[in-house]
Design an enzyme around this catalytic site. Structure first.
Site, PDB file in Angstrom:
ATOM      1  N   LEU A   1      -4.737  -3.911  -2.501  1.00 52.39           N
ATOM      2  CA  LEU A   1      -5.183  -2.798  -1.648  1.00 52.39           C
ATOM      3  C   LEU A   1      -4.518  -1.543  -2.170  1.00 52.39           C
ATOM      4  O   LEU A   1      -3.342  -1.573  -2.524  1.00 52.39           O
ATOM      5  CB  LEU A   1      -4.764  -3.094  -0.209  1.00 52.39           C
ATOM      6  CG  LEU A   1      -4.784  -1.973   0.849  1.00 52.39           C
ATOM      7  CD1 LEU A   1      -4.962  -2.603   2.229  1.00 52.39           C
ATOM      8  CD2 LEU A   1      -3.515  -1.133   0.836  1.00 52.39           C
TER       9      LEU A   1
ATOM     10  N   ASP B   1      -5.565   2.985  -1.733  1.00 49.62           N
ATOM     11  CA  ASP B   1      -5.691   4.109  -0.792  1.00 49.62           C
ATOM     12  C   ASP B   1      -6.429   3.795   0.511  1.00 49.62           C
ATOM     13  O   ASP B   1      -7.434   3.088   0.497  1.00 49.62           O
ATOM     14  CB  ASP B   1      -6.490   5.251  -1.439  1.00 49.62           C
ATOM     15  CG  ASP B   1      -6.063   5.557  -2.853  1.00 49.62           C
ATOM     16  OD1 ASP B   1      -5.048   5.021  -3.294  1.00 49.62           O
ATOM     17  OD2 ASP B   1      -6.768   6.342  -3.505  1.00 49.62           O
TER      18      ASP B   1
ATOM     19  N   GLN C   1      -9.269   0.976  -0.386  1.00 48.24           N
ATOM     20  CA  GLN C   1      -9.553   0.577  -1.760  1.00 48.24           C
ATOM     21  C   GLN C   1      -9.138  -0.876  -1.940  1.00 48.24           C
ATOM     22  O   GLN C   1      -7.977  -1.231  -1.681  1.00 48.24           O
ATOM     23  CB  GLN C   1      -8.751   1.455  -2.744  1.00 48.24           C
ATOM     24  CG  GLN C   1      -9.291   2.849  -2.894  1.00 48.24           C
ATOM     25  CD  GLN C   1     -10.572   2.858  -3.706  1.00 48.24           C
ATOM     26  OE1 GLN C   1     -10.553   2.741  -4.912  1.00 48.24           O
ATOM     27  NE2 GLN C   1     -11.709   2.990  -3.024  1.00 48.24           N
TER      28      GLN C   1
ATOM     29  N   TYR D   1     -14.584   4.282  -5.859  1.00 52.35           N
ATOM     30  CA  TYR D   1     -13.252   4.849  -5.679  1.00 52.35           C
ATOM     31  C   TYR D   1     -13.147   5.625  -4.360  1.00 52.35           C
ATOM     32  O   TYR D   1     -14.097   5.724  -3.596  1.00 52.35           O
ATOM     33  CB  TYR D   1     -12.912   5.739  -6.883  1.00 52.35           C
ATOM     34  CG  TYR D   1     -12.383   4.966  -8.090  1.00 52.35           C
ATOM     35  CD1 TYR D   1     -12.375   3.578  -8.129  1.00 52.35           C
ATOM     36  CD2 TYR D   1     -11.884   5.645  -9.196  1.00 52.35           C
ATOM     37  CE1 TYR D   1     -11.879   2.891  -9.230  1.00 52.35           C
ATOM     38  CE2 TYR D   1     -11.383   4.964 -10.305  1.00 52.35           C
ATOM     39  CZ  TYR D   1     -11.385   3.589 -10.320  1.00 52.35           C
ATOM     40  OH  TYR D   1     -10.887   2.922 -11.415  1.00 52.35           O
TER      41      TYR D   1
ATOM     42  N   GLU E   1      -4.878  14.089  -7.243  1.00 56.20           N
ATOM     43  CA  GLU E   1      -5.736  13.084  -6.607  1.00 56.20           C
ATOM     44  C   GLU E   1      -5.734  13.272  -5.083  1.00 56.20           C
ATOM     45  O   GLU E   1      -4.803  13.843  -4.512  1.00 56.20           O
ATOM     46  CB  GLU E   1      -5.231  11.672  -6.927  1.00 56.20           C
ATOM     47  CG  GLU E   1      -5.301  11.333  -8.402  1.00 56.20           C
ATOM     48  CD  GLU E   1      -5.025   9.851  -8.702  1.00 56.20           C
ATOM     49  OE1 GLU E   1      -5.740   9.275  -9.532  1.00 56.20           O
ATOM     50  OE2 GLU E   1      -4.097   9.286  -8.114  1.00 56.20           O
TER      51      GLU E   1
HETATM   52  C1  FRU Z   1      -5.263   6.986  -5.990  1.00 63.79           C
HETATM   53  C2  FRU Z   1      -6.487   6.615  -6.838  1.00 63.79           C
HETATM   54  C3  FRU Z   1      -7.620   7.562  -6.568  1.00 63.79           C
HETATM   55  C4  FRU Z   1      -8.814   6.719  -6.950  1.00 63.79           C
HETATM   56  C5  FRU Z   1      -8.390   5.357  -6.482  1.00 63.79           C
HETATM   57  C6  FRU Z   1      -8.912   4.216  -7.303  1.00 63.79           C
HETATM   58  O1  FRU Z   1      -4.408   5.909  -5.823  1.00 63.79           O
HETATM   59  O2  FRU Z   1      -6.141   6.613  -8.203  1.00 63.79           O
HETATM   60  O3  FRU Z   1      -7.555   8.771  -7.282  1.00 63.79           O
HETATM   61  O4  FRU Z   1      -9.981   7.146  -6.316  1.00 63.79           O
HETATM   62  O5  FRU Z   1      -6.992   5.345  -6.480  1.00 63.79           O
HETATM   63  O6  FRU Z   1      -8.619   3.008  -6.701  1.00 63.79           O
END
Ligand code: FRU
Length: 488
Positions: A41, A43, A59, A102, A220
């Site tokens: 897991l 974000d 994620q 993402y 990010e």
């Molecule tokens: C941050 C990140 C985001 C991306 C995602 C991919 O941790 O790198 O920028 O969208 O994780 O899992």
């Protein structure tokens, strides 16, 4: 729905089943934090309160405890304590998101849930492509993908991700993390009237913007909101150099406060403040709930920071989200406090008042165990006070210079100690500490400083010891916590 989507769902379900026993029996399994049913897991995504329910997407890589082609996992709750793990929201099934759905955000419009996310692709030449995509749903469970709505603009690289959408005066705005061709991290602002056609207004913050100087090669997960007349940009910049007690993790997360003028694409802001002082905290996202609270979840992990050394990897899972925290703007800074709903988890309570320790180390009867919440009210620390948690982590306060220190054994080499520090700008008055089977969240003086970390003590160790140099006097309340009630 396409065949690839169905195959991916079936494969993820099989993976959960295959490793269920291993994951369930891991002593480091968390009881009141969102973790993946299996795999990795990262974000928090798409946080939203809608029709009386909280949606927490995340994620998720179901097939290994490592990064890769991400899915959007999905938890739902009415009260932030009783959770259901729902049907997977998004799978990497289309040409424009085949290597990962993402991070991104959610909004409600015309009684529909809109998810904005980044489609990640590695093309035939192995080059990365990133698209901002849309998926909609009328029941919050089944999502229809609408495909890419924003492509990388001229002058920027394919590091272009993590859209955050909000409503301004009669228009929609979208902030996205980006990198320009000179490898400077930026946040780009877009505007739309229909959520489909987006016009680029320009970079509104970033490395070498707004007199900031060099500040990272990629930004990010931007998150914009207004709190008490302040516009706040939360962002996770990559590429900052360690600077004394600051920026000690591999990548950072923090905020800028200032004044956003959307139509002029300008954001006048102050300095960057880290949101957390612990070892594991990244990619936080916020949302407004029906009680008008600005709630934040973060990822209790940092990309590329000793991830393979986490001891849960052998049990086929890694990482978790933080507990939800309410944000407030007080005395010129953001403060974070656990949402009050977490008090629902409190079971037996123990109260000790007026404990004095003088130049000694002591266990306080009944204070220990896990999962627990501790509230420590400090009356006096003459010189130094330290808590040792499960013979693993130590948290100390040195009154003379106000230094707070969290230390633990290094994850990759347990014979060495690592630490994180900050200076508390006032006397230490209160600590609120949430301890789960493998995590620690310490809220100092009502959330003016927070230390978030994973901890991996001997599972049977339940001791919390207090050490004082000089006299320390304090009182403690301890609650045993029931944990979340989660239906998988
Ligand atoms: C941050 C990140 C985001 C991306 C995602 C991919 O941790 O790198 O920028 O969208 O994780 O899992």
């Amino acid at each position: 729905m396409n065949t690839k989507d169905e195959q991916l769902r079936a494969a993820a379900a099989a993976e959960i089943k295959k490793h269920e026993e291993k994951v369930q029996s891991d002593p480091y399994r968390l009881s009141f934090h969102h973790m993946p049913p299996v795999g990795l897991l990262n974000d928090p995504n798409g946080l939203v309160h809608w029709n009386g329910e909280y949606h927490v997407f995340y994620q998720w890589m179901p097939f290994k405890p490592g990064h890769g082609e991400k899915f959007w996992g999905h938890y739902i709750s009415k009260d932030l304590v009783n959770w259901r793990h729902e049907r997977i929201a998004l799978t990497p099934s289309e040409w424009y998101d085949k290597d990962g759905c993402y991070s991104g955000s959610a909004i409600v419009h015309n009684e529909q849930l809109y998810l904005f996310y980044t489609g990640n692709v590695f093309n035939e030449k192995g080059e990365q492509e990133e698209y901002q995509c849309l998926a909609t749903s009328s029941d919050g469970l089944y999502f229809e993908k609408e495909g890419p709505i924003i492509h990388v603009p001229e002058g920027y690289t394919s590091n272009f991700r993590d859209p955050k959408v909000w409503k301004g005066e009669g228009r929609w705005y979208l902030a996205v993390g980006a990198q320009n061709n000179d490898e400077q991290g930026k946040v780009l602002l877009y505007r739309s009237t229909d959520l489909l056609d987006w016009e680029l207004l320009g970079p509104i913050a970033g490395s070498n913007e707004n007199r900031l100087g060099d500040f990272g090669f990629m930004w990010e997960c931007p998150d914009f909101f207004r709190l008490e007349e302040q516009d706040i940009l939360i962002v996770s910049p990559q590429g900052l150099q360690q600077d004394g007690m600051k920026y000690n993790n591999t990548y950072q997360s923090g905020y800028f406060a200032g004044q956003l003028r959307e139509e002029e694409a300008s954001f006048e802001h102050g300095t960057f403040c880290e949101l957390d002082r612990g070892f594991e905290f990244y990619a936080p996202q916020t949302f407004l709930d029906n009680k008008d609270r600005r709630i934040l979840y973060g990822w209790m992990g940092v990309p590329d920071q000793n991830e393979p050394s986490h001891p849960t990897v052998v049990n086929q899972w890694i990482h978790a989200l933080t507990i939800p925290r309410v944000l407030e703007w007080t005395e010129g800074q953001l403060i974070q406090q656990p949402v009050s709903e977490l008090e629902e988890m409190r079971e037996a309570v123990l109260l000790h008042s007026e404990i004095t320790i003088s130049n000694d180390q002591k266990a306080v009867r009944g204070v220990g165990g896990k999962p627990v919440e501790l509230r420590i009210e400090i009356e006096e620390v003459e010189d130094q006070l330290a808590l040792e948690i499960f013979h693993y982590a130590s948290f100390s306060y040195k009154r003379r210079d106000g230094i707070l220190t969290l230390s633990r054994p290094q994850l990759e080499d347990k014979s060495k100690t690592e630490f994180r520090q900050t200076v508390l700008k006032e006397e230490l008055k209160e600590l609120r500490i949430f301890i789960d089977h493998s995590s620690l969240e310490i809220f100092v003086n009502g959330g003016k400083e927070v230390f978030t970390s994973r901890i991996f003590p001997q599972p049977e160790d339940e001791d919390i010891l207090f050490t004082s140099l000089g006299n320390s006097t304090f009182s403690i309340e301890k609650w045993k916590l029931s944990g979340y009630r989660t239906q998988l």
